[in-house]
Design an enzyme around this catalytic site. Structure first.
Site, PDB file in Angstrom:
ATOM      1  N   SER A 118      31.578  54.592  46.217  1.00 16.56           N
ATOM      2  CA  SER A 118      31.043  54.363  47.633  1.00 16.56           C
ATOM      3  C   SER A 118      31.318  55.541  48.427  1.00 16.56           C
ATOM      4  CB  SER A 118      31.336  53.080  48.018  1.00 16.56           C
ATOM      5  OG  SER A 118      30.796  53.139  49.315  1.00 16.56           O
TER       6      SER A 118
ATOM      7  N   TYR B 258      38.334  47.492  50.751  1.00 16.30           N
ATOM      8  CA  TYR B 258      37.272  48.077  49.907  1.00 16.30           C
ATOM      9  C   TYR B 258      37.387  49.331  49.984  1.00 16.30           C
ATOM     10  CZ  TYR B 258      32.685  49.219  48.478  1.00 16.30           C
ATOM     11  OH  TYR B 258      31.464  49.675  47.910  1.00 16.30           O
TER      12      TYR B 258
END
Length: 261
Positions: free
Chosen positions: A139, A152
């Site tokens: 990401s 995350y």
């Protein structure tokens, strides 16, 4: 025919990657939790692209999941695996001390431990193929700390670093490693992460489609790139983290995400 294995294949980017590989002539091994969605995707692949797709419905947060996937893959592709895509993962939005610890540890199992375990177990199969490829889906959050997505973002930073280190170790082998780092994408990520509708509306303004991300990612994979960020805005924002002081980057990220808590 070359065979590719994809985790988190039932929806979103994983589903788009499966269809993209089928279009390129690959047979598929599809792994995710939802048996119904996997079966529907397998039928679509067979009907639209005349490729085979075997499915394994499995809760990948379980500690023994990687071993089960590896055993299944070795049975399905005894002559070698051409592509491994570690796509399974999710996020949790909120302050670290307020989120449930067990849920955060499950997220780390999926985002971090599973790709390491599965890559380790399947490298021998990838070496059997004439050319092997590993695509780890991270990401843009991998490029900076993101308050309220703290764990995350850290898990994706690990995946990026792991990909680059492993790529170097395998540079003289037949296996190539690429890390794909999408930004906002029109998937169920926000709902799964527990984001509110206001924050999701902000993300939707700059979201790419799963097909756009998957197509760009596969092109980067087969071009042998070390890492790839799809989308001009995503590239610019990630690039700025190299020149803007970290406290300012974190303040900007917090301003985007924490204001909706």
């Amino acid at each position: 025919m070359p065979i590719a294995l994809i985790t988190g294949a039932s929806r979103g980017i994983g589903r788009a990657l499966a269809l993209g590989l089928a279009q390129r002539g690959y047979d598929l091994l599809l792994v995710a939790r939802s048996a119904d969605q996997l079966q529907a995707l397998a039928q679509e692949i067979k009907t639209q692209h005349q490729r085979t797709a075997e499915v394994l419905a499995l809760d990948l947060t379980q500690p023994d999941a990687a071993a089960e996937v590896a055993t299944w893959a070795a049975h399905q592709a005894p002559e070698g695996l051409a592509v491994l895509i570690n796509n399974a993962g999710y996020g949790l939005w909120g302050r670290f001390e307020k989120l449930n610890l067990e849920e955060q540890l499950n997220m780390l199992q999926l985002n971090l431990n599973l790709p390491v375990q599965l890559t380790y177990a399947l490298l021998p199969l990838l070496r059997r193929a004439a050319k092997g490829y590993i695509l780890n889906v991270a990401s843009t959050a991998a490029y900076q700390a993101v308050p309220s997505l703290t764990v995350y973002a850290a898990s994706k930073a690990f995946l990026l670093s792991f990909s680059r280190g492993l790529r170097y170790e395998l540079k003289d082998s037949t296996v190539s490693v690429t890390c794909l780092s999408p930004g906002a994408t029109a998937t169920d990520f926000g709902n799964r992460a527990g984001m509110g509708s206001e924050l999701q509306a902000v993300a939707n303004k700059v979201s790419m489609t799963p097909s756009q991300v998957a197509d760009a990612g596969l092109k980067a994979l087969f071009a042998g790139k070390a890492e790839f960020i799809p989308g001009v805005l995503n590239k610019v924002s990630a690039g700025l983290t190299n020149v803007v002081p970290k406290p300012l980057v974190e303040k900007i990220a917090a301003g985007i995400y924490e204001k909706y808590l």
